[in-house]
Scaffold this motif. Structure first.
Motif, PDB file in Angstrom:
ATOM      1  N   SER A  58       0.822  -1.210   0.000  1.00  0.00           N
ATOM      2  CA  SER A  58       0.000   0.000   0.000  1.00  0.00           C
ATOM      3  C   SER A  58       0.856   1.261   0.000  1.00  0.00           C
ATOM      4  CB  SER A  58      -0.927  -0.015   1.229  1.00  0.00           C
ATOM      5  OG  SER A  58      -1.482   1.262   1.463  1.00  0.00           O
ATOM      6  N   MET A  94     -11.208  -4.547   1.064  1.00  0.00           N
ATOM      7  CA  MET A  94     -10.619  -3.623   0.100  1.00  0.00           C
ATOM      8  C   MET A  94     -11.555  -2.455  -0.185  1.00  0.00           C
ATOM      9  SD  MET A  94      -8.954  -6.404  -2.554  1.00  0.00           S
ATOM     10  CE  MET A  94      -8.162  -5.165  -3.587  1.00  0.00           C
ATOM     11  N   ALA A 149      -7.100   0.379  -0.640  1.00  0.00           N
ATOM     12  CA  ALA A 149      -7.679  -0.958  -0.806  1.00  0.00           C
ATOM     13  C   ALA A 149      -6.724  -2.026  -0.293  1.00  0.00           C
ATOM     14  CB  ALA A 149      -8.016  -1.203  -2.274  1.00  0.00           C
ATOM     15  N   LEU A 150      -5.439  -1.854  -0.540  1.00  0.00           N
ATOM     16  CA  LEU A 150      -4.448  -2.810  -0.028  1.00  0.00           C
ATOM     17  C   LEU A 150      -4.387  -2.763   1.497  1.00  0.00           C
ATOM     18  CD1 LEU A 150      -1.627  -2.304  -2.673  1.00  0.00           C
ATOM     19  CD2 LEU A 150      -2.907  -4.411  -2.260  1.00  0.00           C
ATOM     20  N   LEU A 171      -7.353  -4.604   2.671  1.00  0.00           N
ATOM     21  CA  LEU A 171      -7.118  -6.036   2.492  1.00  0.00           C
ATOM     22  C   LEU A 171      -6.226  -6.580   3.599  1.00  0.00           C
ATOM     23  CD1 LEU A 171      -7.360  -8.619   0.805  1.00  0.00           C
ATOM     24  CD2 LEU A 171      -5.425  -7.810  -0.572  1.00  0.00           C
TER      25      LEU A 171
END
Length: 360
Positions: A85, A135, A263-264, A267
């Protein structure tokens, strides 16, 4: 002089420069680590602890022990995803420091969603949906800093940090009110059973989240160094004005960077819940994202080097927890090492910049 002889001479002439570049990279990466460990050793001596014995026990428990080594690899999973990220954001010249809020909100929502999906979707369906949800939550929490940066030029350091504080508070509110498991007296979400979590690797206790993290870092490295999209992001990060003149849509690329980076991070929160925790308790916040920042800088945003430094930190973290109990060292001493590392890294960069400026 033949062309072959000329080429050999040019190669020999280039060797000193190449060696100097290699030595410089080693001094700016390995050097700060060694200095931080040495200063940490001095602090341990002041506390009356043998630093050699402490570090030896850290290595023994975090690396040499089978159980400790498996715990080290499992700890790497969210750290690698958060590192991926940060690599996306930093290479694009954007300081997304909201990773902890994105991580925690993704974790809380996934912890609440997972148990509800069990029995309604097949095993892999639950895991995939939960990771997509994590995410999405992370990306949504980055919208405000992204839009303010892209269209108003507001400093993203301030806005992303503010969103982190809000995200941590909102996550606690969700756990204590909306997602509180009624079957428990302690405020926490429902627990995802072990059989419904991410599978273990090769019959060990290592979560397959470790593999997900490795793949994410490598994919991000390839994207940023080998694709046209990554080149556009690097151009935006290096010189936004040049990017505008080149016909690139800087605002849209800025929003895209925030979305991918966040989003990472989301996640990472999902993988931590699906692979290890199973639920989220109130006031839980490992604060992994800001911890990973100096590791990514030490690696010079290189994916392969980042994996190595995340592994080193995980060994220190897992081994340090055991050493703290055995040798009477505070549990947060590993964070002291990270803080020292950040300070030494900053000083090394400053001295290197002065040296290069003097050389010009």
């Amino acid at each position: 002089m033949t062309a072959e002889t000329s080429g050999m001479n040019m190669g020999l002439a280039g060797q000193p420069a190449a060696w100097r570049s290699l030595v410089r990279i080693l001094l700016l990466t390995v050097g700060p680590v060694l200095v931080a460990l040495a200063i940490g050793g001095l602090i341990l001596m002041v506390l009356g602890v043998d630093p050699l014995a402490y570090y030896a026990y850290v290595v023994k428990r975090g690396l040499m022990s089978s159980i400790g080594f498996q715990a080290t690899l499992t700890r790497m999973a969210p750290l690698l995803l958060l590192a991926a990220s940060l690599i996306v954001a930093f290479r694009a010249g954007i300081w997304n420091l909201g990773g902890d809020g994105q991580f925690l909100l993704g974790a809380v929502v996934v912890a609440a969603t997972g148990p509800l999906l069990v029995g309604h979707l097949p095993y892999w369906g639950v895991l995939i949906v939960c990771m997509v949800v994590g995410m999405a939550v992370g990306a949504l929490w980055s919208i405000l800093p992204a839009l303010l940066k892209a269209f108003q030029g507001v400093n993203e350091i301030i806005t992303s940090l503010m969103m982190t504080f809000l995200g941590i508070s909102l996550a606690n509110v969700l756990v204590k009110l909306l997602f509180w498991d009624p079957g428990t007296t302690v405020p926490q979400t429902r627990t995802l059973e072990v059989v419904d979590r991410l599978p273990r690797l090769f019959g060990t206790t290592v979560s397959s989240g470790f593999f997900i993290g490795l793949v994410a870092v490598l994919l991000v490295h390839v994207m940023m160094t080998r694709t046209a999209f990554g080149l556009k992001l690097r151009i935006v990060g290096a010189n936004p004005r040049a990017a505008v003149h080149a016909g690139l849509s800087v605002p849209m690329l800025t929003v895209a960077v925030f979305a991918i980076s966040a989003a990472l991070a989301g996640l990472a929160g999902a993988v931590e819940i699906l692979g290890v925790q199973g639920n989220v308790r109130a006031d839980w916040n490992p604060a992994y994202s800001l911890t990973v920042v100096p590791l990514v800088f030490l690696a010079r945003f290189n994916g392969f080097a980042t994996i190595a430094f995340v592994f080193l930190f995980s060994v220190l973290s897992i081994g340090g927890e055991s050493a703290a109990r055995r040798m009477g060292v505070p549990n947060f001493f590993t964070l002291v090492i990270v803080a020292l590392l950040l300070i030494v890294l900053g000083l090394a960069e400053y001295l290197d910049q002065r040296r290069r400026a003097g050389g010009n």
